[in-house]
Design a protein around this motif. Structure first.
Motif, PDB file in Angstrom:
ATOM      1  N   ALA B 137      -0.067  -7.148  55.295  1.00  0.00           N
ATOM      2  CA  ALA B 137       1.082  -6.242  55.162  1.00  0.00           C
ATOM      3  C   ALA B 137       2.369  -6.979  54.809  1.00  0.00           C
ATOM      4  CB  ALA B 137       1.252  -5.462  56.456  1.00  0.00           C
ATOM      5  N   GLU B 138       2.601  -8.118  55.445  1.00  0.00           N
ATOM      6  CA  GLU B 138       3.869  -8.824  55.209  1.00  0.00           C
ATOM      7  C   GLU B 138       3.947  -9.365  53.787  1.00  0.00           C
ATOM      8  OE1 GLU B 138       3.443 -11.574  58.340  1.00  0.00           O
ATOM      9  OE2 GLU B 138       4.548 -10.358  59.796  1.00  0.00           O
ATOM     10  N   GLN B 139       2.794  -9.858  53.289  1.00  0.00           N
ATOM     11  CA  GLN B 139       2.797 -10.368  51.913  1.00  0.00           C
ATOM     12  C   GLN B 139       2.942  -9.210  50.922  1.00  0.00           C
ATOM     13  OE1 GLN B 139      -0.621 -12.880  51.211  1.00  0.00           O
ATOM     14  NE2 GLN B 139      -0.337 -13.982  53.151  1.00  0.00           N
ATOM     15  N   ARG B 140       2.262  -8.144  51.206  1.00  0.00           N
ATOM     16  CA  ARG B 140       2.348  -6.999  50.304  1.00  0.00           C
ATOM     17  C   ARG B 140       3.783  -6.451  50.270  1.00  0.00           C
ATOM     18  NH1 ARG B 140      -1.482  -4.099  52.246  1.00  0.00           N
ATOM     19  NH2 ARG B 140      -0.200  -2.878  53.684  1.00  0.00           N
ATOM     20  N   GLU B 141       4.380  -6.392  51.436  1.00  0.00           N
ATOM     21  CA  GLU B 141       5.752  -5.871  51.494  1.00  0.00           C
ATOM     22  C   GLU B 141       6.695  -6.738  50.673  1.00  0.00           C
ATOM     23  OE1 GLU B 141       7.977  -6.266  55.181  1.00  0.00           O
ATOM     24  OE2 GLU B 141       8.689  -4.202  54.885  1.00  0.00           O
ATOM     25  N   ARG B 146       9.878  -7.246  45.859  1.00  0.00           N
ATOM     26  CA  ARG B 146      10.280  -8.054  44.700  1.00  0.00           C
ATOM     27  C   ARG B 146      10.056  -7.276  43.409  1.00  0.00           C
ATOM     28  NH1 ARG B 146      12.567  -9.726  41.632  1.00  0.00           N
ATOM     29  NH2 ARG B 146      12.460 -11.580  40.314  1.00  0.00           N
ATOM     30  N   MET B 147       8.904  -6.645  43.285  1.00  0.00           N
ATOM     31  CA  MET B 147       8.568  -5.974  42.025  1.00  0.00           C
ATOM     32  C   MET B 147       9.260  -4.617  41.892  1.00  0.00           C
ATOM     33  SD  MET B 147       6.722  -8.164  40.589  1.00  0.00           S
ATOM     34  CE  MET B 147       6.246  -7.208  39.154  1.00  0.00           C
ATOM     35  N   GLU B 148       9.319  -3.909  42.971  1.00  0.00           N
ATOM     36  CA  GLU B 148       9.822  -2.526  42.896  1.00  0.00           C
ATOM     37  C   GLU B 148      11.338  -2.458  42.818  1.00  0.00           C
ATOM     38  OE1 GLU B 148       9.164   1.060  42.117  1.00  0.00           O
ATOM     39  OE2 GLU B 148       7.372   0.113  42.987  1.00  0.00           O
ATOM     40  N   SER B 149      12.003  -3.296  43.598  1.00  0.00           N
ATOM     41  CA  SER B 149      13.450  -3.188  43.708  1.00  0.00           C
ATOM     42  C   SER B 149      14.174  -4.350  43.073  1.00  0.00           C
ATOM     43  CB  SER B 149      13.853  -3.103  45.184  1.00  0.00           C
ATOM     44  OG  SER B 149      12.994  -2.235  45.874  1.00  0.00           O
ATOM     45  N   GLY B 150      13.415  -5.375  42.643  1.00  0.00           N
ATOM     46  CA  GLY B 150      14.070  -6.540  42.037  1.00  0.00           C
ATOM     47  C   GLY B 150      14.880  -7.337  43.033  1.00  0.00           C
ATOM     48  N   LEU B 151      14.561  -7.214  44.309  1.00  0.00           N
ATOM     49  CA  LEU B 151      15.326  -7.955  45.312  1.00  0.00           C
ATOM     50  C   LEU B 151      14.997  -9.443  45.236  1.00  0.00           C
ATOM     51  CD1 LEU B 151      15.068  -5.642  48.474  1.00  0.00           C
ATOM     52  CD2 LEU B 151      16.841  -5.707  46.717  1.00  0.00           C
ATOM     53  N   GLY B 152      16.000 -10.264  45.546  1.00  0.00           N
ATOM     54  CA  GLY B 152      15.814 -11.713  45.581  1.00  0.00           C
ATOM     55  C   GLY B 152      15.326 -12.168  46.942  1.00  0.00           C
ATOM     56  N   LEU B 153      15.065 -13.461  47.037  1.00  0.00           N
ATOM     57  CA  LEU B 153      14.551 -14.013  48.301  1.00  0.00           C
ATOM     58  C   LEU B 153      15.496 -13.726  49.459  1.00  0.00           C
ATOM     59  CD1 LEU B 153      13.215 -17.539  47.141  1.00  0.00           C
ATOM     60  CD2 LEU B 153      11.884 -15.489  47.705  1.00  0.00           C
ATOM     61  N   ALA B 154      16.785 -13.936  49.211  1.00  0.00           N
ATOM     62  CA  ALA B 154      17.752 -13.767  50.294  1.00  0.00           C
ATOM     63  C   ALA B 154      17.780 -12.315  50.777  1.00  0.00           C
ATOM     64  CB  ALA B 154      19.140 -14.192  49.823  1.00  0.00           C
ATOM     65  N   GLU B 155      17.712 -11.403  49.834  1.00  0.00           N
ATOM     66  CA  GLU B 155      17.781  -9.992  50.220  1.00  0.00           C
ATOM     67  C   GLU B 155      16.525  -9.558  50.962  1.00  0.00           C
ATOM     68  OE1 GLU B 155      20.490  -7.999  46.737  1.00  0.00           O
ATOM     69  OE2 GLU B 155      18.568  -8.900  46.183  1.00  0.00           O
ATOM     70  N   ILE B 156      15.390 -10.019  50.481  1.00  0.00           N
ATOM     71  CA  ILE B 156      14.152  -9.680  51.186  1.00  0.00           C
ATOM     72  C   ILE B 156      14.155 -10.286  52.585  1.00  0.00           C
ATOM     73  CG2 ILE B 156      11.637  -9.928  51.158  1.00  0.00           C
ATOM     74  CD1 ILE B 156      11.813  -9.987  48.073  1.00  0.00           C
ATOM     75  N   ALA B 157      14.670 -11.506  52.673  1.00  0.00           N
ATOM     76  CA  ALA B 157      14.733 -12.166  53.981  1.00  0.00           C
ATOM     77  C   ALA B 157      15.624 -11.371  54.930  1.00  0.00           C
ATOM     78  CB  ALA B 157      15.267 -13.587  53.809  1.00  0.00           C
ATOM     79  N   GLN B 158      16.751 -10.940  54.422  1.00  0.00           N
ATOM     80  CA  GLN B 158      17.674 -10.160  55.265  1.00  0.00           C
ATOM     81  C   GLN B 158      17.039  -8.835  55.686  1.00  0.00           C
ATOM     82  OE1 GLN B 158      21.242  -8.980  53.205  1.00  0.00           O
ATOM     83  NE2 GLN B 158      21.789  -7.517  54.808  1.00  0.00           N
ATOM     84  N   VAL B 167       9.760 -15.920  53.316  1.00  0.00           N
ATOM     85  CA  VAL B 167       9.589 -14.921  52.255  1.00  0.00           C
ATOM     86  C   VAL B 167       8.967 -15.574  51.031  1.00  0.00           C
ATOM     87  CG1 VAL B 167      10.797 -13.391  50.673  1.00  0.00           C
ATOM     88  CG2 VAL B 167      11.470 -13.472  53.074  1.00  0.00           C
ATOM     89  N   LYS B 168       9.464 -16.734  50.697  1.00  0.00           N
ATOM     90  CA  LYS B 168       8.935 -17.429  49.513  1.00  0.00           C
ATOM     91  C   LYS B 168       7.455 -17.760  49.691  1.00  0.00           C
ATOM     92  CE  LYS B 168      10.104 -21.140  46.330  1.00  0.00           C
ATOM     93  NZ  LYS B 168      11.055 -22.236  46.009  1.00  0.00           N
ATOM     94  N   SER B 169       7.120 -18.181  50.906  1.00  0.00           N
ATOM     95  CA  SER B 169       5.725 -18.500  51.199  1.00  0.00           C
ATOM     96  C   SER B 169       4.838 -17.256  51.090  1.00  0.00           C
ATOM     97  CB  SER B 169       5.636 -19.106  52.600  1.00  0.00           C
ATOM     98  OG  SER B 169       4.290 -19.313  52.949  1.00  0.00           O
ATOM     99  N   ARG B 170       5.314 -16.153  51.597  1.00  0.00           N
ATOM    100  CA  ARG B 170       4.543 -14.896  51.527  1.00  0.00           C
ATOM    101  C   ARG B 170       4.350 -14.480  50.068  1.00  0.00           C
ATOM    102  NH1 ARG B 170       7.689 -11.543  56.310  1.00  0.00           N
ATOM    103  NH2 ARG B 170       6.741 -12.671  58.056  1.00  0.00           N
ATOM    104  N   LEU B 171       5.408 -14.626  49.308  1.00  0.00           N
ATOM    105  CA  LEU B 171       5.303 -14.256  47.893  1.00  0.00           C
ATOM    106  C   LEU B 171       4.337 -15.170  47.144  1.00  0.00           C
ATOM    107  CD1 LEU B 171       9.020 -13.394  46.996  1.00  0.00           C
ATOM    108  CD2 LEU B 171       7.060 -11.843  46.978  1.00  0.00           C
ATOM    109  N   ARG B 172       4.331 -16.428  47.511  1.00  0.00           N
ATOM    110  CA  ARG B 172       3.433 -17.378  46.842  1.00  0.00           C
ATOM    111  C   ARG B 172       1.967 -17.014  47.096  1.00  0.00           C
ATOM    112  NH1 ARG B 172       4.409 -22.622  45.272  1.00  0.00           N
ATOM    113  NH2 ARG B 172       6.335 -22.714  46.485  1.00  0.00           N
TER     114      ARG B 172
END
Lengths: 264, 184
Positions: B137-141, B146-158, B167-172
């Motif tokens: 779930a966390e990786q999918r989220e 990232r894909m749906e809203s174009g959010l950056g790492l910082a925004e997803i982290a927040q 976040v970067k690790s989950r995305l990787r």
């Protein structure tokens, strides 16, 4: 996690930077699920209800506060007028008497000279026998205010010294003067020069008359005491003591100033 | 409808002051993105409907506390994220891959996508969908955000309350698994 695969790392960095167009294209090809019309309507209705519920609350609050604010404004206005006009109303009855004495011939110089006195001491005089309706009501109100002032809010009224130094001769008195005789002219000058007025001998002699002490009853306590001091200064001790006795009777709780407290 | 160039944040402030047109514009802009984020997180249309409505309900209730310093999209998604997390915490079973695929097939597909000439695309999309659903779930989220809203790492982290490196690790991981599935 580092795959150690340079190509993967490059693609991943491109993905992070939004440069992976293939992944992006593929993702956009997924079914673009959206809320249905029923859900849209529900949410928009919710938003409208919330706003509609807010506006009446604000309006109701305003309506609830309106009478309170209005009442406060009226009270503030009334207090403002009272403070501003109070001294004038206060002095008006005292300043009316000069009209009649000035119009009548001055008595002989040997006796007390009420006419010049009345003109010279506008703020200290009692109301005339038949003043204007407003002036008639004034002494009664004056008495009430005086009592209240002496008990609770002495600072709400003008200080005696200031009142004595700023007599405001009523325009009617000045206008009513016929070709003024010498004493009247002198009186008018005194009215414009209050400091001189206080040191003038003739008015002090008039204050020394027994009847004058009774007239002090309608004055501010401070004014009354000022008159007593004037009598003392002019060696009218007996009159000053009588007046002070009257004062003590009327204001038994009043704390007399040091210079008058032990006067017997 | 208000000017499309009007920032979300200003629209939100306008709505907080009672401007319903601002809300309509904001809603039209955000509804699809939000709904897909929720649906791809919970993989159940009924639950997605419920959480979607609840997200807007909470936004409406909190409209007067909104501050322009907070990016509107991040704020909206954060509300949704919290609801999704709560949903899973309540122990509701997460939809299986098969169920999700069924749901997605029920969704309206563009008319141009006829099976006879879009088979290859369909297969790719199906694989992508299966890969997404198979992600934790966390990786999918993180991937969907990232894909749906174009959010950056910082925004997803927040938004998710985690560190940027996490976040970067989950995305990787998500990126690697999806590529692997697509390459099969």
């Amino acid at each position: 996690m580092n795959t150690g695969n340079p190509k993967f790392e490059r693609d991943f960095e491109a993905f992070l930077d939004g440069g992976d167009t293939r992944m992006d294209e593929l993702y956009r090809k997924l079914p673009q699920a959206e809320p249905d019309a029923r859900l849209d309507s529900a949410v928009q209705a919710m938003a409208r209800r919330a706003v509609a519920a807010t506006i009446p609350i604000s309006a109701a609050r305003q309506r609830r506060w309106l009478p309170v604010l209005s009442a406060a404004a009226v009270v503030a206005l009334a207090v403002g007028f009272a403070f501003r006009l109070g001294p004038q109303l206060w002095q008006r009855p005292a300043s009316v008497p000069p009209i009649e004495p000035v119009a009548t011939p001055a008595p002989p110089a040997t006796g007390p000279t009420p006419a010049p006195t009345a003109l010279a001491k506008p703020a200290m005089e009692t109301p005339p026998p038949s003043p204007a309706p407003a002036a008639k009501a004034a002494p009664h109100d004056l008495q009430k205010v005086e009592n209240a002032a002496s008990r609770s809010a002495p600072r709400a009224f003008p200080a005696p010294a200031r009142t004595l130094r700023e007599p405001t001769p009523p325009p009617a008195a000045v206008e009513a003067k016929p070709a003024p005789p010498a004493p009247a002219a002198a009186t008018a000058m005194r009215a414009q020069q209050p400091v001189e007025m206080e040191s003038a001998a003739a008015p002090m002699q008039t204050l020394a008359a027994p009847a004058t002490a009774d007239r002090n009853v309608s004055l501010y306590p401070e004014h009354w005491l000022a008159n007593i001091r004037l009598l003392l200064r002019d060696n009218q001790r007996a009159a000053a003591l009588r007046s002070l006795d009257e004062f003590r009777k009327k204001y038994p709780d009043y704390v007399l100033p040091d210079d008058l407290r032990d006067l017997h | 409808m208000m000017d499309a160039a009007y920032p979300d944040e200003k629209l939100m402030q306008a709505y907080a002051r009672g401007d319903l047109r601002a809300f309509d514009t904001l809603y039209a802009r955000s509804r699809g993105m939000l709904y897909r984020y929720i649906l791809r997180s919970v993989a159940d249309r009924a639950v997605a409907d419920e959480l979607f409505q609840e997200t807007w309900s909470r936004l409406i209730a909190a409209r007067e506390r909104y501050r322009v310093e907070a990016k509107f999209t991040t704020w909206l998604l954060q509300i949704a994220h919290n609801l999704v997390v709560d949903h899973f915490r309540r122990g509701r079973p997460q939809a299986s891959v098969e169920e999700t695929e069924t749901v997605l097939r029920e969704l309206d597909a563009p008319e141009s996508e006829r099976p006879d000439h879009a088979l290859s695309d369909f297969e790719e999309r199906r694989r992508l969908q299966i890969a997404l659903d198979a992600l934790p779930a966390e990786q999918r989220e993180a991937f969907v955000l990232r894909m749906e809203s174009g959010l950056g790492l910082a925004e997803i982290a927040q938004l998710t309350g985690t560190g940027q490196e996490t976040v970067k690790s989950r995305l990787r991981y998500a990126f690697a698994k999806i590529r692997e599935r697509l390459a099969e």
